[in-house]
Design an enzyme around this catalytic site. Structure first.
Site, PDB file in Angstrom:
ATOM      1  N   THR A   1     -81.924  -6.529  41.753  1.00 20.45           N
ATOM      2  CA  THR A   1     -81.845  -7.118  43.086  1.00 20.45           C
ATOM      3  C   THR A   1     -81.710  -5.993  44.103  1.00 20.45           C
ATOM      4  O   THR A   1     -81.064  -4.979  43.821  1.00 20.45           O
ATOM      5  CB  THR A   1     -80.634  -8.069  43.143  1.00 20.45           C
TER       6      THR A   1
ATOM      7  N   TYR B   1     -71.520  -1.065  29.785  1.00 22.44           N
ATOM      8  CA  TYR B   1     -71.928  -2.127  30.726  1.00 22.44           C
ATOM      9  C   TYR B   1     -72.529  -3.307  29.961  1.00 22.44           C
ATOM     10  O   TYR B   1     -72.093  -4.448  30.109  1.00 22.44           O
ATOM     11  CB  TYR B   1     -72.936  -1.552  31.710  1.00 22.44           C
TER      12      TYR B   1
ATOM     13  N   LYS C   1     -70.829  -7.062  29.477  1.00 24.47           N
ATOM     14  CA  LYS C   1     -71.438  -8.301  29.988  1.00 24.47           C
ATOM     15  C   LYS C   1     -71.641  -9.308  28.854  1.00 24.47           C
ATOM     16  O   LYS C   1     -71.475 -10.511  29.046  1.00 24.47           O
ATOM     17  CB  LYS C   1     -72.778  -7.994  30.664  1.00 24.47           C
TER      18      LYS C   1
HETATM   19  P1  NAD Z   1     -71.606  -3.263  43.527  1.00 20.67           P
HETATM   20  O1  NAD Z   1     -71.082  -2.065  42.836  1.00 20.67           O
HETATM   21  O2  NAD Z   1     -72.197  -3.094  44.881  1.00 20.67           O
HETATM   22  O3  NAD Z   1     -70.481  -4.385  43.651  1.00 20.67           O
HETATM   23  C1  NAD Z   1     -69.494  -4.593  42.676  1.00 20.67           C
HETATM   24  C2  NAD Z   1     -68.182  -4.772  43.399  1.00 20.67           C
HETATM   25  O4  NAD Z   1     -67.162  -5.068  42.455  1.00 20.67           O
HETATM   26  C3  NAD Z   1     -67.750  -3.510  44.134  1.00 20.67           C
HETATM   27  O5  NAD Z   1     -67.396  -3.821  45.453  1.00 20.67           O
HETATM   28  C4  NAD Z   1     -66.551  -3.008  43.329  1.00 20.67           C
HETATM   29  O6  NAD Z   1     -65.631  -2.305  44.108  1.00 20.67           O
HETATM   30  C5  NAD Z   1     -65.999  -4.316  42.780  1.00 20.67           C
HETATM   31  N1  NAD Z   1     -65.220  -4.185  41.548  1.00 20.67           N
HETATM   32  C6  NAD Z   1     -65.572  -3.576  40.391  1.00 20.67           C
HETATM   33  N2  NAD Z   1     -64.608  -3.732  39.469  1.00 20.67           N
HETATM   34  C7  NAD Z   1     -63.624  -4.458  40.056  1.00 20.67           C
HETATM   35  C8  NAD Z   1     -62.389  -4.968  39.615  1.00 20.67           C
HETATM   36  N3  NAD Z   1     -61.936  -4.760  38.366  1.00 20.67           N
HETATM   37  N4  NAD Z   1     -61.641  -5.679  40.473  1.00 20.67           N
HETATM   38  C9  NAD Z   1     -62.057  -5.906  41.756  1.00 20.67           C
HETATM   39  N5  NAD Z   1     -63.238  -5.463  42.216  1.00 20.67           N
HETATM   40  C10 NAD Z   1     -64.015  -4.745  41.381  1.00 20.67           C
HETATM   41  O7  NAD Z   1     -72.654  -3.961  42.545  1.00 20.67           O
HETATM   42  P2  NAD Z   1     -73.581  -5.229  42.805  1.00 20.67           P
HETATM   43  O8  NAD Z   1     -74.966  -4.811  42.694  1.00 20.67           O
HETATM   44  O9  NAD Z   1     -73.136  -5.943  44.016  1.00 20.67           O
HETATM   45  O10 NAD Z   1     -73.243  -6.109  41.527  1.00 20.67           O
HETATM   46  C11 NAD Z   1     -72.409  -7.259  41.603  1.00 20.67           C
HETATM   47  C12 NAD Z   1     -72.390  -7.989  40.260  1.00 20.67           C
HETATM   48  O11 NAD Z   1     -73.715  -8.406  39.940  1.00 20.67           O
HETATM   49  C13 NAD Z   1     -71.919  -7.102  39.106  1.00 20.67           C
HETATM   50  O12 NAD Z   1     -71.179  -7.880  38.203  1.00 20.67           O
HETATM   51  C14 NAD Z   1     -73.219  -6.668  38.460  1.00 20.67           C
HETATM   52  O13 NAD Z   1     -73.046  -6.373  37.106  1.00 20.67           O
HETATM   53  C15 NAD Z   1     -74.093  -7.888  38.679  1.00 20.67           C
HETATM   54  N6  NAD Z   1     -75.529  -7.549  38.667  1.00 20.67           N
HETATM   55  C16 NAD Z   1     -76.113  -6.945  39.743  1.00 20.67           C
HETATM   56  C17 NAD Z   1     -77.460  -6.636  39.691  1.00 20.67           C
HETATM   57  C18 NAD Z   1     -78.177  -5.990  40.861  1.00 20.67           C
HETATM   58  O14 NAD Z   1     -79.394  -5.737  40.757  1.00 20.67           O
HETATM   59  N7  NAD Z   1     -77.518  -5.717  41.976  1.00 20.67           N
HETATM   60  C19 NAD Z   1     -78.222  -6.905  38.547  1.00 20.67           C
HETATM   61  C20 NAD Z   1     -77.570  -7.494  37.469  1.00 20.67           C
HETATM   62  C21 NAD Z   1     -76.236  -7.827  37.552  1.00 20.67           C
END
Ligand code: NAD
Length: 326
Positions: free
Chosen positions: A177, A147, A151
């Site tokens: 978040t 991961y 990134k």
């Molecule tokens: P999540 O798992 O709820 O959402 C990620 C979504 O991406 C999912 O719906 C998944 O099915 C989709 N996905 C994954 N790989 C894919 C691909 N190759 N093609 C199409 N769809 C794909 O996670 P989240 O918390 O909503 O995170 C969203 C983004 O924000 C991510 O990139 C994550 O790394 C980043 N992020 C989130 C947080 C947090 O606290 N939620 C913190 C840091 C970074």
């Protein structure tokens, strides 16, 4: 004609809230999501809106989508440790191949491109709080590297497209978040704590709970991300998070208090490379985007708990025997 946004990962936690807010702001939204960790339930309330569509597909294939996009948002990646450890290759591809495909769409269409990076690029940080200038302390071979390094590569690729092809890119580094629609079983602290508390079963806490996190409520996060999207020409990276730092033990205790649960806390072994401290320095976000968080953690937790209570059947959240706490 409304502006058109492509939200990769639009059926995920953050992506579904982003899609909702973009629709609210008058965009037509195409949510491209292969549902590897997302759920159609997250966007079922948007289906029927003529400006919204969910395409069940991989972000790697983004160039095959018809039409022109004004905004490309890359929020497609497994995000919680248990999920990315279960899908290590897919996670690396989300950072590499999918990032490149989405950058190609932005380059083709002259679109603004926003990439969701993470506080995990700082690894287990030796600088506290974390500023964007800090280069991080990350293992390139440990279990979390799939991961963290994906990134970091995605950030490098985004800057390469900006420098080489002039793509209008922006990188946002999200810190923890939380809020409605988080997957209660994906191993992240807040939904795991809330699920356990609402079911009056022991709350799983890793280590002794002294490790810290800084929790940002989803509405604040979305507002910050869209402020960067609107700031054309601003590349970032920019931290978006809430500097209010708390130990995981404090967060677990707050959840017990706010739910009125009878749960106790159960200690579990700490995962490998689990970061000790997390706190964003948001000086840049304040100065460049005039952004700062507005939702206090207690208030955000209360809203999250209320939503989880109301959606008791969501992803099997509440067991049939779960008592409604006093
Ligand atoms: P999540 O798992 O709820 O959402 C990620 C979504 O991406 C999912 O719906 C998944 O099915 C989709 N996905 C994954 N790989 C894919 C691909 N190759 N093609 C199409 N769809 C794909 O996670 P989240 O918390 O909503 O995170 C969203 C983004 O924000 C991510 O990139 C994550 O790394 C980043 N992020 C989130 C947080 C947090 O606290 N939620 C913190 C840091 C970074």
């Amino acid at each position: 004609m409304p502006l058109r946004a492509l939200v990769a990962g639009g059926a995920g936690f953050v992506g579904s809230h982003l899609s909702e807010e973009l629709l609210e702001r008058g965009y037509e939204v195409v949510a491209l999501d292969n549902l590897i960790t997302g759920f159609t339930d997250n966007v079922s309330h948007l289906v029927g809106n003529p400006n919204f569509s969910h395409v069940n597909g991989d972000a790697e294939d983004a160039m095959t989508l018809p039409g022109h996009f004004d905004l490309v948002m890359h929020f497609a990646s497994p995000a919680s440790p248990p999920r990315y450890l279960a899908h290590p290759i897919e996670t690396l591809h989300a950072g590499s191949n999918a990032t490149e495909a989405l950058l190609n769409v932005a380059q083709r269409d002259g679109a603004r491109f926003i990439m969701a990076s993470t506080s995990e690029v700082y690894g287990d940080p030796s600088v506290h709080p974390q500023t964007e200038e800090y280069w991080g302390n990350v293992s390139s071979t440990g279990p979390r590297s799939v991961y963290d390094e994906a990134k970091r590569y995605a950030e490098a690729l985004t800057f390469a497209y900006h420098r080489t092809f002039g793509v209008d890119t922006g990188i946002v580094r999200l810190f923890n978040t939380y809020g409605p629609r988080m997957d209660p079983d994906d191993g992240r602290a807040v939904p795991a704590f809330v699920k356990a508390a609402l079911n009056n079963v022991p709350i799983p806490l890793h280590g002794d709970g002294s490790q810290t996190r800084s929790l940002c409520y989803i509405d604040d996060q979305v507002r910050g991300i869209l402020a960067l999207a609107a700031a054309r020409g601003e590349t970032g990276p920019i931290n978006i998070g809430n500097p209010h730092e708390q130990s995981l033990l404090e967060i677990a205790e707050a959840v017990i208090r706010l739910t009125g649960s009878t749960s106790n806390i159960e200690l579990h072994p700490r995962p490998v490379d689990d970061p000790e401290r997390r706190q964003p320095d948001i000086t840049k976000a304040r100065a460049i985007l005039s952004w700062s968080p507005e939702v206090e953690v207690e208030e955000g937790l209360a809203r999250t708990i209320a939503w989880f209570r109301e959606h008791g059947t969501f992803k099997g959240l509440l067991t049939e025997t779960a008592a409604t706490p006093a």
